[in-house]
Structure formats: C-alpha cells, structure tokens
Design a protein around this motif. Structure first.
Motif, PDB file in Angstrom:
ATOM      1  N   ALA A   1       0.811  -1.215   0.000  1.00  0.00           N
ATOM      2  CA  ALA A   1       0.000   0.000   0.000  1.00  0.00           C
ATOM      3  C   ALA A   1       0.846   1.267   0.000  1.00  0.00           C
ATOM      4  O   ALA A   1       1.677   1.479   0.857  1.00  0.00           O
ATOM      5  N   LYS A   2       0.598   2.106  -1.009  1.00  0.00           N
ATOM      6  CA  LYS A   2       1.157   3.450  -1.109  1.00  0.00           C
ATOM      7  C   LYS A   2       2.675   3.512  -1.206  1.00  0.00           C
ATOM      8  O   LYS A   2       3.258   4.550  -0.943  1.00  0.00           O
ATOM      9  N   SER A   3       3.355   2.435  -1.546  1.00  0.00           N
ATOM     10  CA  SER A   3       4.795   2.541  -1.751  1.00  0.00           C
ATOM     11  C   SER A   3       5.044   3.250  -3.080  1.00  0.00           C
ATOM     12  O   SER A   3       4.247   3.186  -4.001  1.00  0.00           O
ATOM     13  N   ASN A   4       6.177   3.931  -3.185  1.00  0.00           N
ATOM     14  CA  ASN A   4       6.448   4.740  -4.369  1.00  0.00           C
ATOM     15  C   ASN A   4       7.931   4.666  -4.719  1.00  0.00           C
ATOM     16  O   ASN A   4       8.709   5.556  -4.347  1.00  0.00           O
ATOM     17  N   PRO A   5       8.366   3.612  -5.428  1.00  0.00           N
ATOM     18  CA  PRO A   5       9.775   3.468  -5.783  1.00  0.00           C
ATOM     19  C   PRO A   5      10.324   4.638  -6.596  1.00  0.00           C
ATOM     20  O   PRO A   5      11.484   5.005  -6.427  1.00  0.00           O
TER      21      PRO A   5
END
Length: 442
Positions: free
Chosen positions: A70-74
């Motif tokens: 959820a909501k990770s942004n590499p």
C-alpha cells in the motif's frame, strides 16, 4: 517493492513431534497497524504467488515481481536521490500490471553494464544507518542497548538502533532530510509477523507459525526494553517524551519500523553495516538469474565508503536488474518478506534423538564420532531428492535402532556401526525409518 519468484510449493512442513520407537522427530522447529510488513512488491495480507506477468525484453529472462504494498512509491526514491545530486540516469522503474491488477515494480537498466561495473552508488549521508539512531538518542540509547545485550543478538541490537532511527526521523516529519524517502516506503507490509492471527492460522501445524509468533514476541520484547528499561521514554529531554508525538513512538510505530528494517535493509559489512539505502532497496530477488550484488564503493580523495550496487555479469539495456538476497532460504524469505522463491524448492526435515530413548547415550556417542549432532535438519531440494534421501536414511536408521537390533550399539561395533547404517539393518528398522521420514514430510 522488492520482487521475486514466488511459489508456495512443498515448503511448509508440519512441526509435528511424534515418537517412532526411540526416535523423536519434528519438522523444522522454530527458533496493527502501522503496518503489517513486507517488501515493496507485495500487496495483500496473504502470500502472493504471482505469475511472471511483467513484460521483459528478449535479452532478460522475466522474473516475477510481487505486487506493490500500500502506497509505496519506488519512483519517489529515485527522485529523492536525484534531488540530492546522485546519478540515477542509468536505471529506471519498470512497471506492469499483475494478474491481480496490482502494479508491479522492478529496477530496469537504461544502459548496458559490464561485469563488475557500478550500477548505483549512494552517499552514506542519504542512508539511514544504526549510527543515525545512536546520534538521535545519544548516551541514553547506548545505555539501554547495553542492558539488552544479554537478551538480544548483535544483529538484533543493530536492527533496534536502525528501527529507532526510522521512528525518530518519521517523528521529525518534513524537517527530516529523509522525509521524502520515508514517504516512499509502504504503509503496510506482508512479512509474516505482521499477519493477523486469523491469517496466521493458515500456517497452523507448520514451523512457520511458530517462527512468526516468535518474531512477534521478540519485537514486543524489544519495544518493552525501549519503554521500560531506558531513559528514552522517561527522560523529559528525550525526543520520545513529547505528548504531541506519542503516535510516532507507539508500539505500532516500532513494529512498522522494525518490519521495514527486516524487509528493506541490507547489511553491507564494515564499514557501512546495516543500512536502509534509497534506490538500492528497490532491487528485486532472483535466485537463478541474478545479475547484480551489493558492494561498497570508495569515493573521493578520502576514499569514503558508499553503499553500492554492481553488476555481477554483463547487463543489457532494458534488462531487469536483480540480485540474490542474502537471506535467501525460503524460511527467511517467507518470514521476513512474505514470499517464497520457486527456484529454491526445498523441505527442511529435523530429526533428533529422543531424551526418552534408552539407547540415547550410545547413539549420541556414535554420532559424535562422525562429527554429527544429536539433532540435524536435513534440507531436501526438489532436484536432489535421491541424494538428500541417501544422506538422511543412514542417520534415521541409527536413530530408529530398537531393542532387537541394539546389539549393534555395543562398544565392539562402535567403529563400524555407522557404515552398517548405510544398508538396511533389519526389516523392522527399515520400516520404522521409512515411516519416520514419511511422518516428518506429512
């Protein structure tokens, strides 16, 4: 987040204890929100067995990334590095849709790399290390950790330092130099210790159930040490003694931070140690076709150390960049990251001499002569079953020796009895040994 080939096949073996004659066996026993934990390429609360769904260029064998948490942004991680003058133009984020509709992320090379060429190097000041935790809380932190050295391993101590550093930087908020990086990390993770009890019930009867509960208890004990045995929470001068920031230093916050440490950090060895490294923590796991590895770069006139990623073989443009995680046993991968590696197709079978065995001392002496322990875990790989069975059956035959064959344990046979076990001892012993192995597999 970090990917991997995932398949649940045949790994989880029942931690049963049974008595087969004189043998006691067990199958590989164990040792809230603000997330449940897992690497960035995981998404739901249950284990994901993802197909190789992201398209790959012909030059690279497709590896199977896991859906993002959820909501990770590499991409935000790479932006964070770029804003801090780190060259990230040689890699980009490859995205695709998985079969479940979730977004899959992988690190993709935007140019070709030769073997041993550096792919990415990150200044230590942009990394979150245990030193950040030590610096944030000063002597009170070091005194507290000293009290826990008899309870926790040195690796755990470093993880505690790193987790408290993450908590502190989260509490600082937008003023933290790591704010943009921390925002990119997932709010929820899939590591087993973060599953609900209802979800963990799926593993009841397996060693993973005990391992997950054991890890949960350990993290609770670590937080209790922070809460009760240090000045971190009681000292009015401590950053933790702030009513407005209670949530930032809650048990839920610690569990999340501790989970991030287990799922995202790497140990680079001296002089860097355990660290969360933006950009490098995006890399996905592939045990069979990994083309990169962790490294320490030396930069500038002072040859300052920097966490780095280097190519272990030639990498073509548009090829996915992958590495083999150091903790690559299926036990560690499932426990710490929430996935299994289909290329590590294994079963762990644990056999031990029972304390109730009337011949336990004789058997232990024979095993000691062979430089073997009274308890051994045999790892059986899917492509080496016959070889694994040959090594295991000799051991199990000895453990299953009962009264009718006990004369073989006499001192006069002591130097030869181990060789005797390479062949069937008797019909009864062979039946018991085979039944014992079958029971362990079940």
């Amino acid at each position: 987040s970090r990917l991997k080939k995932t398949t649940m096949a045949m790994f989880i073996s029942a931690p049963l204890w049974s008595h087969c004659g004189n043998l006691s066996i067990k199958a590989q026993p164990a040792v809230s929100q603000y997330p449940r934990l897992a690497k960035r390429m995981r998404s739901s609360s249950l284990l994901h067995m993802t197909a190789k769904s992201s398209p790959s260029p012909p030059s690279s064998r497709p590896s199977a990334p896991i859906s993002t948490s959820a909501k990770s942004n590499p991409q935000q991680e790479l932006d964070f590095l770029t804003q801090n003058n780190v060259a990230t133009n040689f890699v980009t984020i490859h995205t695709a849709k998985g079969q479940d509709g979730k977004t899959l992320y992988q690190l993709e090379a935007t140019s070709a790399f030769k073997q041993d060429q550096e792919i990415l190097s990150v200044p230590l000041k942009l990394c979150i290390t245990s030193t950040v935790g030590k610096s944030a809380f000063g002597a009170s932190m070091r005194n507290m950790v000293a009290k826990g050295e008899d309870t926790f391993s040195q690796d755990d101590i470093e993880s505690i330092y790193l987790a408290t550093a993450i908590m502190h930087e989260k509490a600082v908020g937008a003023k933290s130099m790591y704010a943009k990086y921390l925002e990119s990390l997932p709010e929820t993770l899939n590591a087993l210790p973060n599953w609900t009890m209802e979800e963990l019930d799926l593993f009841k009867g397996s060693s993973m159930y005990d391992l997950a509960l054991g890890k949960q208890r350990q993290w609770e004990e670590e937080y209790a040490m922070l809460l009760n045995e240090s000045e971190l929470f009681s000292d009015k001068g401590s950053p933790m003694h702030n009513k407005q920031k209670e949530d930032a230093y809650s048990s839920e916050a610690y569990i999340w931070a501790r989970s991030i440490v287990d799922s995202y950090s790497f140990n680079f060895g001296n002089p860097v140690g355990l660290a969360l490294v933006p950009g490098i923590d995006i890399i996905t796991h592939d045990s069979s076709t990994a083309n990169a590895a962790l490294d320490i770069a030396r930069v500038g006139l002072l040859r300052s150390p920097q966490p780095a990623l280097k190519a272990t073989k030639a990498i073509q443009k548009n090829e996915m960049v992958t590495m083999r995680y150091p903790d690559d046993s299926n036990t560690d991968l499932l426990l710490m990251h929430g996935f299994l590696d289909s290329d590590v197709f294994e079963v762990g079978l644990d056999f031990a001499v029972s304390s109730m065995d009337p011949f336990a001392d004789d058997k232990a002496d024979i095993l000691e002569q062979q430089k073997l322990n009274s308890e051994i875990v045999f790892t059986v790989f899917g492509d080496q079953i016959e070889k694994s069975a040959a090594n295991m059956i000799q051991y199990v035959r000895l453990l299953c020796v009962e009264a009718m064959d006990a004369f073989l344990l006499e001192a006069v046979f002591r130097s030869d009895v181990w060789d005797f076990m390479s062949l069937p001892v008797s019909r009864g012993n062979e039946q018991t040994a085979c039944d014992t192995i079958i029971a362990a597999c079940d």
